[in-house]
Design a protein around this motif. Structure first.
Motif, PDB file in Angstrom:
ATOM      1  N   LEU A 170      23.276  36.141  34.737  1.00 59.51           N
ATOM      2  CA  LEU A 170      24.374  35.187  34.919  1.00 59.51           C
ATOM      3  C   LEU A 170      23.856  33.779  34.670  1.00 59.51           C
ATOM      4  CD1 LEU A 170      27.303  34.604  36.033  1.00 59.51           C
ATOM      5  CD2 LEU A 170      26.233  34.402  38.285  1.00 59.51           C
ATOM      6  N   SER A 172      25.270  29.659  32.770  1.00 60.06           N
ATOM      7  CA  SER A 172      26.391  28.899  32.222  1.00 60.06           C
ATOM      8  C   SER A 172      25.932  28.164  30.978  1.00 60.06           C
ATOM      9  CB  SER A 172      26.939  27.901  33.248  1.00 60.06           C
ATOM     10  OG  SER A 172      25.950  26.935  33.577  1.00 60.06           O
ATOM     11  N   SER A 176      31.253  26.803  28.706  1.00 60.27           N
ATOM     12  CA  SER A 176      31.879  27.637  29.728  1.00 60.27           C
ATOM     13  C   SER A 176      32.671  26.846  30.760  1.00 60.27           C
ATOM     14  CB  SER A 176      30.808  28.451  30.461  1.00 60.27           C
ATOM     15  OG  SER A 176      30.006  27.596  31.264  1.00 60.27           O
ATOM     16  N   THR A 178      31.570  25.615  33.358  1.00 60.30           N
ATOM     17  CA  THR A 178      30.996  25.856  34.677  1.00 60.30           C
ATOM     18  C   THR A 178      29.563  25.354  34.664  1.00 60.30           C
ATOM     19  OG1 THR A 178      30.209  28.069  34.094  1.00 60.30           O
ATOM     20  CG2 THR A 178      32.426  27.900  35.068  1.00 60.30           C
ATOM     21  N   ASN A 184      24.089  35.162  44.466  1.00 62.36           N
ATOM     22  CA  ASN A 184      25.047  36.249  44.335  1.00 62.36           C
ATOM     23  C   ASN A 184      24.967  37.293  45.440  1.00 62.36           C
ATOM     24  OD1 ASN A 184      23.671  39.062  42.896  1.00 62.36           O
ATOM     25  ND2 ASN A 184      22.409  37.244  43.196  1.00 62.36           N
ATOM     26  N   TRP A 195      30.531  44.579  40.890  1.00 61.38           N
ATOM     27  CA  TRP A 195      31.004  43.198  40.781  1.00 61.38           C
ATOM     28  C   TRP A 195      29.997  42.248  41.416  1.00 61.38           C
ATOM     29  CZ3 TRP A 195      35.600  42.348  38.221  1.00 61.38           C
ATOM     30  CH2 TRP A 195      36.390  43.494  37.982  1.00 61.38           C
ATOM     31  N   CYS A 202      32.603  23.791  38.603  1.00 62.56           N
ATOM     32  CA  CYS A 202      33.446  23.957  37.417  1.00 62.56           C
ATOM     33  C   CYS A 202      34.295  22.706  37.200  1.00 62.56           C
ATOM     34  CB  CYS A 202      34.328  25.199  37.545  1.00 62.56           C
ATOM     35  SG  CYS A 202      35.570  25.088  38.850  1.00 62.56           S
ATOM     36  N   PHE A 213      33.313  32.581  42.688  1.00 62.53           N
ATOM     37  CA  PHE A 213      33.630  33.300  41.462  1.00 62.53           C
ATOM     38  C   PHE A 213      33.318  34.786  41.627  1.00 62.53           C
ATOM     39  CE2 PHE A 213      33.290  29.021  39.952  1.00 62.53           C
ATOM     40  CZ  PHE A 213      33.983  28.943  38.754  1.00 62.53           C
ATOM     41  N   MET A 214      33.891  35.605  40.748  1.00 62.43           N
ATOM     42  CA  MET A 214      33.591  37.028  40.721  1.00 62.43           C
ATOM     43  C   MET A 214      33.642  37.516  39.288  1.00 62.43           C
ATOM     44  SD  MET A 214      35.400  40.205  42.768  1.00 62.43           S
ATOM     45  CE  MET A 214      36.937  40.173  41.827  1.00 62.43           C
ATOM     46  N   ASP A 215      32.636  38.286  38.884  1.00 66.02           N
ATOM     47  CA  ASP A 215      32.605  38.859  37.547  1.00 66.02           C
ATOM     48  C   ASP A 215      32.096  40.294  37.599  1.00 66.02           C
ATOM     49  OD1 ASP A 215      33.398  36.881  35.465  1.00 66.02           O
ATOM     50  OD2 ASP A 215      31.840  35.674  36.426  1.00 66.02           O
ATOM     51  N   LYS A 216      32.549  41.077  36.633  1.00 72.85           N
ATOM     52  CA  LYS A 216      32.127  42.475  36.535  1.00 72.85           C
ATOM     53  C   LYS A 216      30.736  42.564  35.924  1.00 72.85           C
ATOM     54  CE  LYS A 216      33.818  46.953  34.838  1.00 72.85           C
ATOM     55  NZ  LYS A 216      34.908  47.629  34.092  1.00 72.85           N
ATOM     56  N   TYR A 218      28.143  44.729  33.756  1.00 73.69           N
ATOM     57  CA  TYR A 218      28.081  45.795  32.764  1.00 73.69           C
ATOM     58  C   TYR A 218      26.639  46.278  32.640  1.00 73.69           C
ATOM     59  CZ  TYR A 218      32.819  44.547  31.469  1.00 73.69           C
ATOM     60  OH  TYR A 218      34.176  44.294  31.508  1.00 73.69           O
TER      61      TYR A 218
END
Length: 222
Positions: A170, A172, A176, A178, A184, A195, A202, A213-216, A218
């Motif tokens: 993660l 920026s 972006s 941000t 985290n 997640w 920002c 913030f929250m992000d998936k 992968y």
């Protein structure tokens, strides 16, 4: 579990409170352990972790080395006492230093997936508005106590010579809108997806304060 600390505060540590319901009310139980007891500088940022065998661990540390210690099964004291845990604690990221160095890690958070423990840690400046350099990197291990290595096999618990070790998860970029994402936690939902929850500045308020913030996440084959 919560940190008790302030800039230049002596003997930072971890305290805790308990409740019969997640919504409370919580009864404060006071000190779990502190820097003096455990010989750990920057002793903040607790993450409890219950392993597959039921053992309870805690990950702690901020920019002076990050450690794993074991708790009793009820999570309310150190396994076999603080002296035993002080002598058997495991350094899993960063190095044992007295001075502040944010090229190392804080807010480390471990999740287990398949055969590996993945440790996400934040490095850089967290709190400088649009100039913040905070980011999250990851290493993994087959043992909760490490060693945690990146995709190049570099151990996160070594002298980094001024360059943060770990694969970047993660960050920026100027495009972006941000700045400084990090510190985290990670959870897996009922669908099996992971997640990451973190804070960042920002353009919503012209980078005045940090937002949630929250992000998936992968996953790749490696």
């Amino acid at each position: 579990y919560y940190s008790v600390a302030a800039w230049d505060m002596p003997s930072a540590g971890i305290e805790y409170a308990v409740a019969d319901d997640i919504a409370g009310p919580y009864v404060d139980k006071g000190l779990l352990f502190n820097e003096d007891m455990m010989d750990i500088n920057g002793l903040i940022d607790p993450q409890p972790f219950i392993d597959d065998d039921g053992k309870v661990y805690m990950i702690v540390g901020s920019f002076h080395g990050n450690y794993v210690v074991e708790l009793e099964d009820d999570g309310m004291s150190l396994k076999d006492g603080y002296e035993h845990q002080r002598d058997t604690k495991s350094l899993i990221a960063g190095i044992d230093i007295e001075h502040f160095d944010n090229t190392y890690y804080e807010g480390c958070y471990i999740v287990k997936k398949d055969d590996y423990y993945y440790m996400f840690g934040s490095a850089g400046s967290c709190c400088a508005g649009n100039s913040s350099t905070y980011k999250v990197v990851v290493g993994r291990s087959k043992n909760i106590r490490g060693p945690y290595v990146d995709s190049k096999g570099k151990d996160l618990a070594q002298n980094n010579n001024g360059s943060t070790i770990g694969d970047i998860v993660l960050w920026s970029s100027p495009s972006s809108k941000t700045a400084g994402p990090g510190h985290n936690s990670v959870f897996q939902d009922d669908a099996g997806d992971y997640w990451m929850i973190y804070h960042a500045y920002c353009d919503y308020d012209n980078y005045a304060t940090r937002h949630l913030f929250m992000d998936k996440i992968y996953w790749q084959e490696n």
